[in-house]
Design a protein around this motif. Structure first.
Motif, mmCIF file in Angstrom:
data_model
loop_
_atom_site.group_PDB
_atom_site.id
_atom_site.type_symbol
_atom_site.label_atom_id
_atom_site.label_comp_id
_atom_site.label_asym_id
_atom_site.label_seq_id
_atom_site.Cartn_x
_atom_site.Cartn_y
_atom_site.Cartn_z
ATOM 1 N N GLU A 1 0.536 -0.678 -0.346
ATOM 2 C CA GLU A 1 0.009 0.333 -0.202
ATOM 3 C C GLU A 1 0.679 1.213 -0.023
ATOM 4 O O GLU A 1 1.860 1.378 0.940
ATOM 5 C CB GLU A 1 -1.082 -0.021 1.216
ATOM 6 C CG GLU A 1 -2.156 -0.792 1.321
ATOM 7 C CD GLU A 1 -1.962 -2.638 2.345
ATOM 8 O OE1 GLU A 1 -0.685 -2.280 2.303
ATOM 9 O OE2 GLU A 1 -2.276 -3.070 2.555
ATOM 10 N N ARG A 2 0.234 2.278 -0.622
ATOM 11 C CA ARG A 2 0.766 3.584 -1.227
ATOM 12 C C ARG A 2 -0.331 4.346 -1.021
ATOM 13 O O ARG A 2 -0.956 3.916 -1.395
ATOM 14 C CB ARG A 2 2.264 3.590 -2.250
ATOM 15 C CG ARG A 2 3.318 2.568 -1.664
ATOM 16 C CD ARG A 2 4.209 2.576 -0.785
ATOM 17 N NE ARG A 2 5.745 2.035 -1.489
ATOM 18 C CZ ARG A 2 5.348 0.484 -0.120
ATOM 19 N NH1 ARG A 2 4.861 0.280 0.315
ATOM 20 N NH2 ARG A 2 6.375 -0.113 -0.807
ATOM 21 N N ALA B 1 2.527 5.534 3.549
ATOM 22 C CA ALA B 1 3.099 4.027 4.018
ATOM 23 C C ALA B 1 2.824 3.750 5.228
ATOM 24 O O ALA B 1 2.059 5.074 6.056
ATOM 25 C CB ALA B 1 4.284 3.465 3.326
ATOM 26 N N HIS C 1 8.667 3.714 9.858
ATOM 27 C CA HIS C 1 8.526 1.912 8.533
ATOM 28 C C HIS C 1 8.476 1.257 9.563
ATOM 29 O O HIS C 1 9.968 1.139 8.200
ATOM 30 C CB HIS C 1 8.557 2.531 7.557
ATOM 31 C CG HIS C 1 7.482 3.592 7.246
ATOM 32 N ND1 HIS C 1 6.363 4.112 6.672
ATOM 33 C CD2 HIS C 1 7.760 5.221 6.530
ATOM 34 C CE1 HIS C 1 5.590 5.322 6.492
ATOM 35 N NE2 HIS C 1 7.168 5.396 6.267
ATOM 36 N N ALA D 1 -1.415 3.558 5.600
ATOM 37 C CA ALA D 1 -1.410 4.456 4.167
ATOM 38 C C ALA D 1 -2.409 5.340 3.443
ATOM 39 O O ALA D 1 -3.561 4.546 2.928
ATOM 40 C CB ALA D 1 -0.494 3.539 2.507
#
Length: 212
Positions: free
Chosen positions: A74-75, A117, A137, A164
């Motif tokens: 996921e971004r 993120a 992260h 994200a």
């Protein structure tokens, strides 16, 4: 003159009566052995398999260094999208040399700023007179990657888990090096600056995927 010998006829030992039948000893012995064996078997517990403890199912234990599950990818753009890119990352030749240690994304003051993120908010405060939000992260290597957002007034307390695209603050005016309002988005590993666009697959370097 030789004396006369009187011959007496032999008398049969069995004369006048029959001998009793001889017992059949071998057959009686076999029968007795079978009877004893049957009695012995009746005194034993159930089958051997029943007497043994139940088998405990074998627990499947993975290797010490088990393969990690697939990492999420996921971004999210912190603000806007590709069309809002004003200035790209320009890595400095040395730690103190000139360069552009991040990217600038066009946005107006008051815009909601999102985490790029999954991670954890590890800083929300003022640095050198400008409000900054930092998201670490975990699972992105050692030391873990960190994304920075400024000038942003944080709206989440330190320690908050974020996904994200989750809002982490609001853009404030006063960055200084943008003709109009913009977000300065940075990426670091330790004290080394990296291209934030690499998180989105469009930067100048390829980064490892991140854990959620």
């Amino acid at each position: 003159m030789a004396p006369h010998l009187k011959l007496v006829p032999p008398v049969s030992c069995c004369a006048g009566s029959a001998l009793p039948p001889r017992p059949d000893r071998p057959r009686h012995t076999v029968l007795l052995a079978l009877l004893l064996a049957a009695v012995f078997l009746l005194t034993l517990p159930g089958p051997l398999a029943h007497a043994l403890p139940a088998r405990v199912p074998h627990a499947e234990v993975g290797p010490v260094h088990a393969a990690a599950p697939p990492l999420p990818t996921e971004r999210a753009w912190p603000v806007g999208g590709p069309a809002d890119l004003l200035r790209r990352f320009d890595a400095p030749a040395t730690k103190w040399a000139a360069g552009h240690r991040g990217v600038d994304l066009a946005a107006v003051a008051g815009s909601e700023v999102r985490s790029a993120a999954p991670g954890v908010v590890t800083f929300s405060g003022v640095v050198a007179g400008r409000p900054v939000v930092t998201v670490s992260h975990p699972g992105s290597g050692t030391p873990p990657l960190r994304t920075t957002y400024l000038p942003v007034a944080g709206t989440l307390p330190v320690g908050t888990q974020v996904s994200a695209g989750m809002p982490v603050g609001l853009l404030t005016p006063g960055l200084g090096h943008c003709a109009e309002g913009c977000l300065h988005w940075g990426l670091l590993r330790g004290d080394r600056y990296l291209d934030p666009l690499a998180l989105l697959g469009t930067g100048t370097a390829r980064l490892l995927p991140l854990h959620s």
